[in-house]
Design a protein around this motif. Sequence first.
Motif, PDB file in Angstrom:
ATOM      1  N   GLN A 101       0.832  -1.213   0.000  1.00  0.00           N
ATOM      2  CA  GLN A 101       0.000   0.000   0.000  1.00  0.00           C
ATOM      3  C   GLN A 101       0.863   1.259   0.000  1.00  0.00           C
ATOM      4  OE1 GLN A 101      -2.564   0.672   3.423  1.00  0.00           O
ATOM      5  NE2 GLN A 101      -4.012   1.833   2.174  1.00  0.00           N
ATOM      6  N   ILE A 102       1.894   1.284   0.840  1.00  0.00           N
ATOM      7  CA  ILE A 102       2.757   2.466   0.897  1.00  0.00           C
ATOM      8  C   ILE A 102       3.527   2.626  -0.407  1.00  0.00           C
ATOM      9  CG2 ILE A 102       4.646   3.598   2.116  1.00  0.00           C
ATOM     10  CD1 ILE A 102       2.002   3.411   3.673  1.00  0.00           C
ATOM     11  N   ARG A 103       4.031   1.516  -0.951  1.00  0.00           N
ATOM     12  CA  ARG A 103       4.764   1.588  -2.220  1.00  0.00           C
ATOM     13  C   ARG A 103       3.876   2.120  -3.339  1.00  0.00           C
ATOM     14  NH1 ARG A 103       5.607  -3.646  -3.461  1.00  0.00           N
ATOM     15  NH2 ARG A 103       7.467  -3.847  -2.173  1.00  0.00           N
ATOM     16  N   LYS A 104       2.636   1.673  -3.365  1.00  0.00           N
ATOM     17  CA  LYS A 104       1.702   2.136  -4.401  1.00  0.00           C
ATOM     18  C   LYS A 104       1.454   3.639  -4.280  1.00  0.00           C
ATOM     19  CE  LYS A 104      -2.664   1.876  -3.816  1.00  0.00           C
ATOM     20  NZ  LYS A 104      -4.064   1.460  -3.560  1.00  0.00           N
ATOM     21  N   LEU A 105       1.211   4.115  -3.064  1.00  0.00           N
ATOM     22  CA  LEU A 105       0.953   5.546  -2.858  1.00  0.00           C
ATOM     23  C   LEU A 105       2.170   6.392  -3.231  1.00  0.00           C
ATOM     24  CD1 LEU A 105      -1.019   5.374   0.512  1.00  0.00           C
ATOM     25  CD2 LEU A 105      -1.928   6.117  -1.697  1.00  0.00           C
ATOM     26  N   VAL A 106       3.353   5.952  -2.816  1.00  0.00           N
ATOM     27  CA  VAL A 106       4.572   6.703  -3.119  1.00  0.00           C
ATOM     28  C   VAL A 106       4.824   6.721  -4.629  1.00  0.00           C
ATOM     29  CG1 VAL A 106       7.084   6.771  -2.819  1.00  0.00           C
ATOM     30  CG2 VAL A 106       5.608   6.266  -0.866  1.00  0.00           C
ATOM     31  N   ASN A 107       4.608   5.588  -5.299  1.00  0.00           N
ATOM     32  CA  ASN A 107       4.825   5.531  -6.747  1.00  0.00           C
ATOM     33  C   ASN A 107       3.832   6.404  -7.499  1.00  0.00           C
ATOM     34  OD1 ASN A 107       6.965   3.789  -6.412  1.00  0.00           O
ATOM     35  ND2 ASN A 107       5.785   1.936  -6.880  1.00  0.00           N
ATOM     36  N   HIS A 108       2.576   6.426  -7.071  1.00  0.00           N
ATOM     37  CA  HIS A 108       1.544   7.207  -7.764  1.00  0.00           C
ATOM     38  C   HIS A 108       1.695   8.706  -7.498  1.00  0.00           C
ATOM     39  CE1 HIS A 108      -1.518   3.676  -8.314  1.00  0.00           C
ATOM     40  NE2 HIS A 108      -0.405   3.525  -8.995  1.00  0.00           N
TER      41      HIS A 108
END
Length: 258
Positions: A101-108
């Motif tokens: 979840q954190i990786r997705k938010l940071v990437n987006h």
Amino acid sequence: MLIHRHRQILTNALHLRHFSQSAAAAVLQDPLEPPPLTYLEGFPRPDPKFAEIIRAIPRTISGKNISAKERKVGRVPSIVFEQEDGQHGGNKRLISVKTNQIRKLVNHLGRSFFLSRLFDLEVGPHFESNEVIEKVRVLPRKLHLHAGTDAVLNVTFIRAPSHALLKVDVPLVFRGEDVSPGLKKGAYLNTIKRTVKYLCPADIIPPYIDVDLSELDAGQKIVMGDLKVHPALKLLRSKDEPVCKIMGTRVSDQRKSK
């Protein structure tokens, strides 16, 4: 005098017992309390498509070995702090959040934009449970990434109630390069700052600040005092500190033209 004022508020509310709940609520509001702050028209506001609830579970102990075990099973060791003087302070809670979840938010969003956006954080006994131990609005304060792989290693959150004043490094978005007189003449943009630190009321933290280059000619610059932000934000650096400058033609470009 304070007791008398509260008495008067309650008396007025009783007189409105035959009226709507909204009317009674208006009377109950302390007249000395300032109205809640809102985003102003024409200024950036958070994109609702990224309004995601971050799920978390509690941790009882910390340490290097514990953190390594958390990462191995797809969790990011994290901490939630109370804000003090706009930064992290007491009331510490150890938690773990989902790596994906954190990786997705940071990437987006991008790293700087992730650190200038509020999220709802829900802490439960485990990720599969619907029980909520604590639900709180938070601002990501620090994000620690692996130097080689950019894997998320740690996240620090700070509680962000409406009354909080938080120190935020707000990202800058540069616009108008295509019509800038200086850039059209062959000059180039020297970007000095990518973020600017402000003391922000929690309810109106800007996701970014627009920097307008459309009228900037060669040799001209934009300083921090030129940035257009909500009047409730307080700049924490010198207003004369430069953000960017239109510089003369690059030496490499001059050589090519010869």
